[in-house]
Design an enzyme around this catalytic site. Structure first.
Site, PDB file in Angstrom:
ATOM      1  N   SER A  43       0.799  -1.221   0.000  1.00  0.00           N
ATOM      2  CA  SER A  43       0.000   0.000   0.000  1.00  0.00           C
ATOM      3  C   SER A  43       0.831   1.270   0.000  1.00  0.00           C
ATOM      4  O   SER A  43       2.047   1.240  -0.070  1.00  0.00           O
ATOM      5  CB  SER A  43      -0.949   0.047   1.189  1.00  0.00           C
ATOM      6  OG  SER A  43      -0.193   0.176   2.374  1.00  0.00           O
TER       7      SER A  43
ATOM      8  N   TYR B 269      -3.351   0.616  -2.753  1.00  0.00           N
ATOM      9  CA  TYR B 269      -4.460   1.154  -1.964  1.00  0.00           C
ATOM     10  C   TYR B 269      -3.904   2.013  -0.841  1.00  0.00           C
ATOM     11  O   TYR B 269      -2.721   1.936  -0.506  1.00  0.00           O
ATOM     12  CB  TYR B 269      -5.354   0.034  -1.420  1.00  0.00           C
ATOM     13  CG  TYR B 269      -4.645  -0.887  -0.454  1.00  0.00           C
ATOM     14  CD1 TYR B 269      -4.692  -0.651   0.917  1.00  0.00           C
ATOM     15  CD2 TYR B 269      -3.914  -1.982  -0.905  1.00  0.00           C
ATOM     16  CE1 TYR B 269      -4.026  -1.480   1.806  1.00  0.00           C
ATOM     17  CE2 TYR B 269      -3.251  -2.811  -0.032  1.00  0.00           C
ATOM     18  CZ  TYR B 269      -3.313  -2.562   1.326  1.00  0.00           C
ATOM     19  OH  TYR B 269      -2.645  -3.378   2.207  1.00  0.00           O
TER      20      TYR B 269
END
Length: 128
Positions: free
Chosen positions: A25, A58
C-alpha cells in the site's frame, strides 16, 4: 453508460519513506487525504515523476499533518525517498454526472504541505 474520470489528485508529493517489509500500500498524511477526497483503502494510481513508473495500490491513513508519503511492500522497490510522485484516484460517473464533475487537485510543496487546491488543470501548466 459510465465513464471513468479523475476524481482527485495529489500533485508532486515527495516520498518520505519506502518500507519493503510491509504487506503493501501507500501511507498518506490524513490531511492530504481529506483535502483530496481520497479514502482509506481506496485504490489509487501512483506515477513516479523521477523514473516514470506507474502502478496501482491502496491507501492507508497516515498521521495528520506529518507530511508522510510512504510506499509499502513491493511498491517500495519502485521509488526512492525524495522522489516526486503523483497520486490519483478515479471514479465512475454517468454521462449526466460527468458534465457537472470537477476533480479535486491538491498541490503540495517539498515537505508535502498544501500550497494550493484546484478543480482544474491548464494545459502546459508547470508546477515545479
Amino acid at each position: 453508460m459510465f465513464i471513468e474520470v479523475l476524481k482527485s489528485k495529489i500533485h508532486r508529493a515527495t516520498v518520505t519513506e519506502a518500507n519493503l517489509n510491509y504487506v503493501g500500500s501507500i501511507t498518506i498524511d490524513e490531511e492530504l487525504m481529506k483535502a483530496a477526497g481520497i479514502y482509506e483503502n481506496e485504490k489509487v494510481q501512483v506515477v513516479n515523476i523521477n523514473n516514470g513508473e506507474r502502478f496501482e495500490t491502496y491507501v492507508i491513513k497516515g498521521e495528520k499533518g506529518s507530511g508522510t508519503i510512504c510506499l509499502n511492500g513491493a511498491a517500495a522497490r519502485l521509488v526512492q525517498v525524495g522522489d516526486k510522485i503523483i497520486i490519483m484516484a478515479y471514479c465512475l460517473l454517468t454521462m449526466e454526472e460527468y458534465y457537472n464533475h470537477k476533480p479535486r487537485i491538491v498541490f503540495v510543496d517539498d515537505e508535502n504541505k498544501i500550497v494550493r487546491l484546484s478543480d482544474k488543470e491548464e494545459h502546459s501548466e508547470c508546477i515545479c
